[in-house]
Motif scaffolding. Structure first.
Motif, mmCIF file in Angstrom:
data_model
loop_
_atom_site.group_PDB
_atom_site.id
_atom_site.type_symbol
_atom_site.label_atom_id
_atom_site.label_comp_id
_atom_site.label_asym_id
_atom_site.label_seq_id
_atom_site.Cartn_x
_atom_site.Cartn_y
_atom_site.Cartn_z
ATOM 1 N N LEU A 41 7.264 -32.942 26.560
ATOM 2 C CA LEU A 41 6.216 -32.904 25.542
ATOM 3 C C LEU A 41 5.211 -31.846 25.994
ATOM 4 C CD1 LEU A 41 4.926 -34.252 22.978
ATOM 5 C CD2 LEU A 41 3.603 -35.654 24.587
ATOM 6 N N THR A 42 5.036 -30.811 25.177
ATOM 7 C CA THR A 42 4.207 -29.673 25.583
ATOM 8 C C THR A 42 3.104 -29.440 24.555
ATOM 9 O OG1 THR A 42 5.818 -28.194 24.533
ATOM 10 C CG2 THR A 42 6.006 -28.528 26.919
ATOM 11 N N ASP A 43 2.258 -30.428 24.355
ATOM 12 C CA ASP A 43 1.157 -30.274 23.412
ATOM 13 C C ASP A 43 0.224 -29.162 23.882
ATOM 14 O OD1 ASP A 43 1.517 -32.116 21.246
ATOM 15 O OD2 ASP A 43 1.248 -33.745 22.690
ATOM 16 N N HIS A 44 -0.484 -28.572 22.933
ATOM 17 C CA HIS A 44 -1.343 -27.427 23.229
ATOM 18 C C HIS A 44 -2.580 -27.838 24.042
ATOM 19 C CE1 HIS A 44 0.817 -24.640 20.611
ATOM 20 N NE2 HIS A 44 0.894 -25.622 19.730
ATOM 21 N N ASP A 45 -2.676 -27.337 25.261
ATOM 22 C CA ASP A 45 -3.892 -27.461 26.084
ATOM 23 C C ASP A 45 -4.332 -28.904 26.306
ATOM 24 O OD1 ASP A 45 -4.047 -24.644 26.205
ATOM 25 O OD2 ASP A 45 -5.110 -24.574 24.300
ATOM 26 N N THR A 46 -3.382 -29.840 26.267
ATOM 27 C CA THR A 46 -3.722 -31.232 26.559
ATOM 28 C C THR A 46 -2.525 -31.952 27.178
ATOM 29 O OG1 THR A 46 -4.509 -33.362 25.652
ATOM 30 C CG2 THR A 46 -3.103 -32.010 24.231
ATOM 31 N N GLY A 81 -9.148 -27.425 26.470
ATOM 32 C CA GLY A 81 -9.156 -28.332 25.325
ATOM 33 C C GLY A 81 -10.529 -28.458 24.705
ATOM 34 N N GLU A 82 -11.555 -28.524 25.559
ATOM 35 C CA GLU A 82 -12.924 -28.687 25.060
ATOM 36 C C GLU A 82 -13.372 -27.464 24.266
ATOM 37 O OE1 GLU A 82 -14.932 -29.426 28.684
ATOM 38 O OE2 GLU A 82 -14.242 -31.505 28.858
ATOM 39 N N GLY A 83 -12.865 -26.289 24.636
ATOM 40 C CA GLY A 83 -13.249 -25.069 23.944
ATOM 41 C C GLY A 83 -12.750 -25.000 22.514
ATOM 42 N N ARG A 84 -11.815 -25.865 22.170
ATOM 43 C CA ARG A 84 -11.270 -25.862 20.819
ATOM 44 C C ARG A 84 -12.272 -26.409 19.790
ATOM 45 N NH1 ARG A 84 -5.711 -25.783 19.740
ATOM 46 N NH2 ARG A 84 -4.488 -24.933 21.458
ATOM 47 N N VAL A 85 -13.123 -27.347 20.189
ATOM 48 C CA VAL A 85 -14.045 -27.962 19.224
ATOM 49 C C VAL A 85 -15.135 -26.982 18.782
ATOM 50 C CG1 VAL A 85 -15.708 -29.805 18.846
ATOM 51 C CG2 VAL A 85 -13.552 -30.300 20.017
ATOM 52 N N VAL A 117 -15.860 -25.752 14.934
ATOM 53 C CA VAL A 117 -17.167 -25.848 14.281
ATOM 54 C C VAL A 117 -17.525 -24.515 13.639
ATOM 55 C CG1 VAL A 117 -19.653 -26.162 14.656
ATOM 56 C CG2 VAL A 117 -18.014 -27.700 15.774
ATOM 57 N N ALA A 118 -17.347 -23.440 14.394
ATOM 58 C CA ALA A 118 -17.685 -22.110 13.891
ATOM 59 C C ALA A 118 -16.800 -21.712 12.716
ATOM 60 C CB ALA A 118 -17.565 -21.082 15.018
ATOM 61 N N MET A 119 -15.525 -22.066 12.757
ATOM 62 C CA MET A 119 -14.620 -21.708 11.674
ATOM 63 C C MET A 119 -14.950 -22.458 10.396
ATOM 64 S SD MET A 119 -10.946 -21.250 13.664
ATOM 65 C CE MET A 119 -10.125 -20.474 12.268
ATOM 66 N N VAL A 163 -12.421 -18.418 24.702
ATOM 67 C CA VAL A 163 -12.188 -18.029 26.093
ATOM 68 C C VAL A 163 -10.877 -18.648 26.574
ATOM 69 C CG1 VAL A 163 -13.051 -18.157 28.442
ATOM 70 C CG2 VAL A 163 -14.644 -17.814 26.539
ATOM 71 N N LYS A 164 -10.035 -17.814 27.165
ATOM 72 C CA LYS A 164 -8.728 -18.274 27.623
ATOM 73 C C LYS A 164 -8.445 -17.716 29.012
ATOM 74 C CE LYS A 164 -6.930 -16.362 23.866
ATOM 75 N NZ LYS A 164 -7.882 -16.246 22.764
ATOM 76 N N PRO A 165 -7.642 -18.413 29.800
ATOM 77 C CA PRO A 165 -7.272 -17.874 31.113
ATOM 78 C C PRO A 165 -6.239 -16.765 30.965
ATOM 79 C CG PRO A 165 -6.075 -19.895 30.706
ATOM 80 C CD PRO A 165 -7.027 -19.732 29.550
#
Length: 299
Positions: A38-43, A119-123, A127-129, A190-192
């Motif tokens: 199971l490879t959910d995105h960033d979680t 994951g936190e950066g997604r919220v 909001v901005a979108m 922001v991404k690694p």
């Protein structure tokens, strides 16, 4: 020798899949998958449920995650035209697998801590979108968008809410007109780098595979050189979006670069005419930790 026992790329309601972890596990088992990640995105919030569900279905769960990273190379126009791609993805995705992970171990907790900001950066991005869409006359309830997601909200959840509210007819239309890469309401976060993500995964005892190279529109040899130099362990040569000719090209180049290969259906749900499993991969080119799991099962 080839095997169809692995499906190392799938998603649940913890990110952008429509099916629960239990449902995905059951469909994997029904497709004769024996090793499922199971490879959910960033979680990694679905890991414990997935382990339990896999045990119930009689299959082996390999903890995994799909990490959203910065692009590693500039897209190549010639490659884009060859594969008839309108544009390259604005992020590269790195699959991480932890076959030997012990839940709640120091390695598990350290990796969870490293992963949390992704994951936190997604919220804030969502909001901005939503705010930008409102300025363009598309009024959406942020809470309704967030309610569609598990622990990893993304653009598919936003698109589905746009469909529900009647602003577009399909998820694809939302991406094509409004929220896809390069569209009016697309916001990056922001991404690694690939190398940074590999370092974190390796520190936690994991292995990495670059997901669906087709989406990045780069020269195959350049891609292999970049991945080897960045610490990537394998390439997802066998992805459902890849034509057989491209799979062979990637596989040959990966072998030349001494990189492993992996396979994945990238299963997001039956309603998208996708099916889990049925992804053949040459056993000899699997990363060592995955080959060891297969050997243990067959022993």
């Amino acid at each position: 020798m080839w095997t169809e026992k692995f499906d190392l790329h799938s998603h649940s309601t913890n990110s952008d899949g429509p099916h629960s972890v239990d449902e995905v596990a059951r469909m994997m088992a029904n497709s004769n998958v024996r090793f499922w990640s199971l490879t959910d995105h960033d979680t990694i919030s679905g890991w414990e449920d997935a382990k339990r569900a896999a045990e119930y279905e009689g299959i082996v769960f390999i903890p995994g995650v799909e990490l959203t990273c910065m692009p590693g190379l500039e897209p190549n126009v010639d490659v884009m035209e060859k594969h008839q791609r309108e544009r390259a993805s604005d992020s590269w995705h790195l699959l991480a697998y932890f076959p030997d992970m012990i839940f709640q171990s120091e390695q598990h907790l350290d990796f969870k801590h490293w992963l949390a900001p992704l994951g936190e950066g997604r919220v804030p991005r969502m909001v901005a979108m939503v705010e930008q869409l409102g300025e363009l006359g598309i009024s959406l309830d942020l809470d309704a968008v967030l309610a569609r997601a598990g622990d990893s909200v993304g653009r598919p959840h936003l698109a589905d809410e746009m469909v529900k509210q009647g602003y577009v007819e399909t998820r694809q239309e939302a991406f094509d007109k409004w929220i896809g890469d390069g569209k009016p309401v697309h916001i990056t976060r922001v991404k690694p780098s690939i190398a940074e993500a590999c370092e974190a995964v390796h520190a936690a005892g994991g292995i990495t595979s670059l997901a669906h190279p087709l989406y990045y529109c780069v020269d195959t040899v350049d891609l292999m050189d970049f991945c080897r130099d960045s610490g990537v362990d394998a390439i997802e040569c066998f992805h459902r979006s890849h034509l057989d000719s491209y799979r062979l090209q990637l596989w040959s180049a990966a072998k030349e670069a001494s990189l492993g290969t992996t396979c994945g259906s990238d299963f997001h749900g039956m309603k998208y005419n996708q099916s889990p499993g049925r992804m053949a991969v040459p056993t000899a080119s699997l990363p060592l930790q995955l080959k060891d799991a297969l050997t243990a099962l067959d022993a």
